[in-house]
Design a protein around this motif. Sequence first.
Motif, PDB file in Angstrom:
ATOM      1  N   ARG A 197       0.864  -1.288   0.068  1.00  0.00           N
ATOM      2  CA  ARG A 197      -0.086  -0.178   0.023  1.00  0.00           C
ATOM      3  C   ARG A 197       0.826   1.392  -0.092  1.00  0.00           C
ATOM      4  O   ARG A 197       0.718   2.208  -0.810  1.00  0.00           O
ATOM      5  N   SER A 198       1.961   1.140   0.639  1.00  0.00           N
ATOM      6  CA  SER A 198       2.778   2.264   0.730  1.00  0.00           C
ATOM      7  C   SER A 198       3.559   2.661  -0.509  1.00  0.00           C
ATOM      8  O   SER A 198       3.612   3.810  -1.310  1.00  0.00           O
ATOM      9  N   LEU A 199       3.948   1.607  -1.147  1.00  0.00           N
ATOM     10  CA  LEU A 199       4.725   1.518  -2.429  1.00  0.00           C
ATOM     11  C   LEU A 199       3.601   2.090  -3.574  1.00  0.00           C
ATOM     12  O   LEU A 199       3.961   3.248  -4.430  1.00  0.00           O
ATOM     13  N   VAL A 200       2.469   1.943  -3.325  1.00  0.00           N
ATOM     14  CA  VAL A 200       1.245   2.510  -4.321  1.00  0.00           C
ATOM     15  C   VAL A 200       1.161   3.704  -4.096  1.00  0.00           C
ATOM     16  O   VAL A 200       1.195   4.707  -5.125  1.00  0.00           O
ATOM     17  N   ALA A 201       0.927   4.096  -2.701  1.00  0.00           N
ATOM     18  CA  ALA A 201       0.649   5.595  -2.501  1.00  0.00           C
ATOM     19  C   ALA A 201       1.763   6.346  -2.812  1.00  0.00           C
ATOM     20  O   ALA A 201       1.547   7.656  -3.117  1.00  0.00           O
ATOM     21  N   ASN A 202       3.125   5.866  -2.881  1.00  0.00           N
ATOM     22  CA  ASN A 202       3.983   6.832  -3.227  1.00  0.00           C
ATOM     23  C   ASN A 202       4.540   6.647  -4.720  1.00  0.00           C
ATOM     24  O   ASN A 202       5.646   7.075  -5.208  1.00  0.00           O
ATOM     25  N   GLY A 203       3.486   6.277  -5.614  1.00  0.00           N
ATOM     26  CA  GLY A 203       3.796   6.236  -7.000  1.00  0.00           C
ATOM     27  C   GLY A 203       4.520   5.145  -7.705  1.00  0.00           C
ATOM     28  O   GLY A 203       4.944   5.391  -8.864  1.00  0.00           O
TER      29      GLY A 203
END
Length: 312
Positions: free
Chosen positions: A232-238
Amino acid sequence: MPFRYTLRQLEYFVAVGKAGSIAAASDKLNVSSPSISAAITQLEVEFGVTLFVREHARGLSLTKAGHKIMERTEFVLREAELLATLAGEITGKVQGILSVGCLVTFAQIVLPGLRREFEDSYPNVHIEQRELNQADIFSQLRRAELDIALTYDLDIPTDLEFQPLHALPPYVVLGEDHPLAKQVELTIPDLQDSPMVLLDLPFSGEYFLSFFREANIKPNIAERTADMSVMRSLVANGFGFSIANIRPLNSLSPDGKKLVFVPLAGEVRPMRLGLLRARAENETNTLKTFVDHCAHAVKSGTLPGLCIPENE
């Protein structure tokens, strides 16, 4: 002369053997270190053997005799649990220890609340929870280390029994600035040129990739992780989009950035959430009651993460 020791002393011995120190066992059991130390000393006197080698730098290590006695002790403790379970079956009580596994991808969302409600309703039951991948769930059920597990219907072997509870269609996870984030729904062809963050767990990763294979499209895998929170963090950071079937109750990644959840349309198989157990004719009252509890939680809508709410 018969040995004089208690089941509690045996429990302390096993806890120290697994933890490697009296202090660590004390923290886990919430029992004072002197009580545990006294129990170990008493067992060594009764058995006439040294159970641990005491090393200042490394804590306590089991001796050769200690290893053998610990193996048998674990068997004795399991048999004692079965006696308590048998008593419950005779009296109709719901009691004892229940070992519950849960697929690691949704354990943090589903299991703690489910466990809290069950233990509040049945205070004589203690649930031991384990967060595992699918392969480890299969293995531990077969070795009777788990009584039951909450998981998906991913390649269920024929020697295990799956009871479906709820169908979960897949959705696409996107950062709020992703070019596709404003779409009402997405298809696999829509995703073919975008970098993908693959939730790469045994069986789960293959399920997500099967969508692309069936559409004759090669996914652009930019990142792989076995951790749902990291995904989720990787996705949120583009770093790309991802695909999942169960979602948290808010739209924030662990580092506080906004996520968007878009249904994945087309010929994509939903995942079925359910209960997995070894095939057995004689289930305990406690296990049967837990199964009913899970089914009721799903039916009543109190189990979190099963619906995809509108993006805030």
